[in-house]
Write a protein that holds these residues in place. Structure first.
Motif, PDB file in Angstrom:
ATOM      1  N   ILE A  90       0.740  -1.324  -0.140  1.00  0.00           N
ATOM      2  CA  ILE A  90       0.142  -0.149  -0.004  1.00  0.00           C
ATOM      3  C   ILE A  90       0.812   1.361   0.101  1.00  0.00           C
ATOM      4  N   ALA A  91       2.086   1.379   0.829  1.00  0.00           N
ATOM      5  CA  ALA A  91       2.936   2.373   0.930  1.00  0.00           C
ATOM      6  C   ALA A  91       3.719   2.517  -0.328  1.00  0.00           C
ATOM      7  N   ALA A  92       4.102   1.182  -0.946  1.00  0.00           N
ATOM      8  CA  ALA A  92       4.816   1.364  -2.210  1.00  0.00           C
ATOM      9  C   ALA A  92       4.025   1.773  -3.214  1.00  0.00           C
ATOM     10  N   LYS A  93       2.883   1.317  -3.358  1.00  0.00           N
ATOM     11  CA  LYS A  93       1.819   2.214  -4.307  1.00  0.00           C
ATOM     12  C   LYS A  93       1.645   3.609  -4.234  1.00  0.00           C
ATOM     13  N   ALA A  94       1.591   4.085  -2.990  1.00  0.00           N
ATOM     14  CA  ALA A  94       1.445   5.579  -2.658  1.00  0.00           C
ATOM     15  C   ALA A  94       2.822   6.278  -3.273  1.00  0.00           C
ATOM     16  N   ASP A  95       3.914   5.710  -3.000  1.00  0.00           N
ATOM     17  CA  ASP A  95       5.142   6.490  -3.535  1.00  0.00           C
ATOM     18  C   ASP A  95       5.110   6.286  -5.095  1.00  0.00           C
ATOM     19  N   PHE A  96       4.678   5.157  -5.942  1.00  0.00           N
ATOM     20  CA  PHE A  96       4.971   5.282  -7.340  1.00  0.00           C
ATOM     21  C   PHE A  96       3.880   6.159  -7.808  1.00  0.00           C
ATOM     22  N   GLU A  97       2.594   6.014  -7.111  1.00  0.00           N
ATOM     23  CA  GLU A  97       1.512   7.021  -7.804  1.00  0.00           C
ATOM     24  C   GLU A  97       1.916   8.430  -7.429  1.00  0.00           C
ATOM     25  N   ARG A  98       2.523   8.780  -6.513  1.00  0.00           N
ATOM     26  CA  ARG A  98       2.967   9.959  -6.105  1.00  0.00           C
ATOM     27  C   ARG A  98       4.082  10.683  -7.258  1.00  0.00           C
ATOM     28  N   ILE A  99       4.714   9.642  -7.701  1.00  0.00           N
ATOM     29  CA  ILE A  99       5.609  10.318  -8.698  1.00  0.00           C
ATOM     30  C   ILE A  99       4.901  10.360  -9.908  1.00  0.00           C
ATOM     31  N   ILE A 100       4.143   9.605 -10.456  1.00  0.00           N
ATOM     32  CA  ILE A 100       3.356   9.832 -11.576  1.00  0.00           C
ATOM     33  C   ILE A 100       2.455  11.234 -11.403  1.00  0.00           C
ATOM     34  N   LYS A 101       1.803  11.461 -10.330  1.00  0.00           N
ATOM     35  CA  LYS A 101       1.126  12.643 -10.030  1.00  0.00           C
ATOM     36  C   LYS A 101       1.984  14.038 -10.171  1.00  0.00           C
ATOM     37  N   SER A 102       3.108  13.862  -9.670  1.00  0.00           N
ATOM     38  CA  SER A 102       4.076  14.864 -10.037  1.00  0.00           C
ATOM     39  C   SER A 102       4.647  15.027 -11.329  1.00  0.00           C
ATOM     40  N   ASN A 103       4.951  13.807 -12.028  1.00  0.00           N
ATOM     41  CA  ASN A 103       5.410  13.912 -13.369  1.00  0.00           C
ATOM     42  C   ASN A 103       4.637  12.622 -14.146  1.00  0.00           C
ATOM     43  N   PRO A 104       3.600  13.125 -14.897  1.00  0.00           N
ATOM     44  CA  PRO A 104       2.620  12.204 -15.571  1.00  0.00           C
ATOM     45  C   PRO A 104       3.466  11.089 -16.587  1.00  0.00           C
ATOM     46  N   THR A 105       4.612  11.677 -17.077  1.00  0.00           N
ATOM     47  CA  THR A 105       5.408  10.849 -17.941  1.00  0.00           C
ATOM     48  C   THR A 105       6.485  10.263 -17.439  1.00  0.00           C
ATOM     49  N   SER A 106       6.551  10.065 -16.184  1.00  0.00           N
ATOM     50  CA  SER A 106       7.736   9.520 -15.609  1.00  0.00           C
ATOM     51  C   SER A 106       7.764   7.764 -15.824  1.00  0.00           C
ATOM     52  N   SER A 107       8.936   7.667 -16.173  1.00  0.00           N
ATOM     53  CA  SER A 107       9.196   6.042 -16.523  1.00  0.00           C
ATOM     54  C   SER A 107       9.435   5.399 -15.020  1.00  0.00           C
ATOM     55  N   LYS A 108       9.874   6.122 -13.922  1.00  0.00           N
ATOM     56  CA  LYS A 108      10.013   5.290 -12.663  1.00  0.00           C
ATOM     57  C   LYS A 108       8.731   5.146 -12.198  1.00  0.00           C
ATOM     58  N   GLY A 109       7.945   6.024 -12.095  1.00  0.00           N
ATOM     59  CA  GLY A 109       6.718   5.643 -11.492  1.00  0.00           C
ATOM     60  C   GLY A 109       5.905   4.539 -12.139  1.00  0.00           C
ATOM     61  N   ARG A 110       5.855   4.283 -13.622  1.00  0.00           N
ATOM     62  CA  ARG A 110       5.303   3.585 -14.216  1.00  0.00           C
ATOM     63  C   ARG A 110       5.972   2.037 -14.049  1.00  0.00           C
ATOM     64  N   LEU A 111       7.161   2.047 -13.808  1.00  0.00           N
ATOM     65  CA  LEU A 111       8.125   0.657 -13.569  1.00  0.00           C
ATOM     66  C   LEU A 111       7.539   0.401 -12.234  1.00  0.00           C
ATOM     67  N   GLY A 112       7.458   1.229 -11.319  1.00  0.00           N
ATOM     68  CA  GLY A 112       7.017   0.614  -9.915  1.00  0.00           C
ATOM     69  C   GLY A 112       5.688   0.191  -9.793  1.00  0.00           C
ATOM     70  N   ILE A 113       4.596   0.800 -10.655  1.00  0.00           N
ATOM     71  CA  ILE A 113       3.354   0.297 -10.734  1.00  0.00           C
ATOM     72  C   ILE A 113       3.198  -1.078 -11.433  1.00  0.00           C
ATOM     73  N   ALA A 114       4.092  -1.021 -12.379  1.00  0.00           N
ATOM     74  CA  ALA A 114       4.420  -2.410 -13.450  1.00  0.00           C
ATOM     75  C   ALA A 114       4.809  -3.733 -12.262  1.00  0.00           C
ATOM     76  N   THR A 115       5.549  -3.444 -11.397  1.00  0.00           N
ATOM     77  CA  THR A 115       6.129  -4.130 -10.416  1.00  0.00           C
ATOM     78  C   THR A 115       4.761  -4.743  -9.395  1.00  0.00           C
ATOM     79  N   LEU A 116       4.122  -3.964  -9.031  1.00  0.00           N
ATOM     80  CA  LEU A 116       3.017  -4.075  -8.181  1.00  0.00           C
ATOM     81  C   LEU A 116       1.836  -4.860  -9.070  1.00  0.00           C
ATOM     82  N   LEU A 117       1.719  -4.381 -10.204  1.00  0.00           N
ATOM     83  CA  LEU A 117       0.722  -5.262 -11.153  1.00  0.00           C
ATOM     84  C   LEU A 117       1.286  -6.716 -11.183  1.00  0.00           C
TER      85      LEU A 117
END
Length: 273
Positions: free
Chosen positions: A144-171
């Protein structure tokens, strides 16, 4: 007479060493680094610190010393050096990142998270800190906390690769392979030469039973980086799933030759015989 000459020789060396200034010790450390004499470079940096313990440049010097000690495998000494440097420059993002990375290497996850959290107090949208803290939280079971961190990245930078990689890991971990593959595909659009991304997507395709797509991705990964042993393990698994035992055995053998030594590899090789 010889004893006197020997004594004078040692005395001369002692006087020469004592005469070294702070900058001279630093310059000598650079010389040793260029010659790949890491132990000597470490001693020179220590000597510089002893020469002028109040020098305002000591935070940088301690940072360099810590990194050098990591290269030497002296991780506990490196932690001391980084921590000493942070006492002089407590808001240094470079130092906090270095120490957090070392804590992660030592699997001291709690301390690593503390350092990444401190970075985020200084720079609240630091992508690297959010991504690495998110990965640690995922590894330690706090999805849950991990998802919050990854989503926070995407919220700050919608084109972020790191945010998507994090979400992909969880998926991927949750078994949603279709969406995980889609996330990796989005990142690959702007990172077409990154072998590790093709490897990650290949793993997802393999888990989803899409072996043709998995083979295509893993071959692309190997063409970009033929030295990564994990790629051969993944391709071997795919070949094994396709009942091509000779090809699987060849890949597992290549993985072993390239340094992959996880115990489960022996079991995979046995399945090929």
């Amino acid at each position: 007479m010889n004893k006197i000459l020997l004594f004078l020789s040692f005395l001369f060396v002692g006087i020469t060493l004592q005469a070294q200034t702070y900058d001279e010790w630093v310059d000598r450390s650079f010389g040793h680094l260029e010659a790949d004499n890491l132990e000597q470079a470490e001693e020179c940096l220590k000597s510089a610190l002893r020469t002028e313990p109040a020098n305002p440049r000591n935070a940088l010097l301690l940072s360099n010393l810590g990194t050098l000690q990591r290269r030497l495998g002296k991780n506990e000494d490196a932690l001391i050096s980084y921590s000493s440097a942070l006492m002089l420059a407590p808001k240094s993002l470079t130092l906090l990142n270095n120490r957090a990375a070392l804590y992660s290497q030592l699997e001291n996850w709690e301390k690593a998270v503390e350092d990444y959290t401190t970075i985020l107090y200084v720079e609240q949208d630091n992508e690297d800190a959010l991504y690495r803290r998110g990965l640690i939280r995922y590894q330690t079971g706090d999805t849950i906390a991990a998802k919050a961190d990854f989503e926070r990245i995407i919220k700050s930078n919608p084109t972020s690769s790191k945010g998507r990689l994090g979400i992909a890991t969880l998926l991927k971990a949750s078994g949603d392979y279709v969406m995980a593959a889609e996330m990796y595909s989005q990142v690959l659009k702007s990172n077409e030469k990154q072998a590790s991304l093709f490897l990650k997507r290949a793993e997802v395709y393999y888990l989803d039973g899409k072996y043709s797509k998995a083979i295509s991705d893993i071959n692309q990964s190997i063409s970009l980086d033929s030295k990564d042993p994990l790629a051969y393990v993944v391709r071997g698994r795919i070949r094994l799933a396709q009942y091509d035992k000779p090809a699987a055995l060849k890949d597992f053998t290549l993985a072993k030759e390239k340094g992959f030594n996880e115990p489960f590899l022996a079991d995979l090789i046995k399945k090929c015989k």
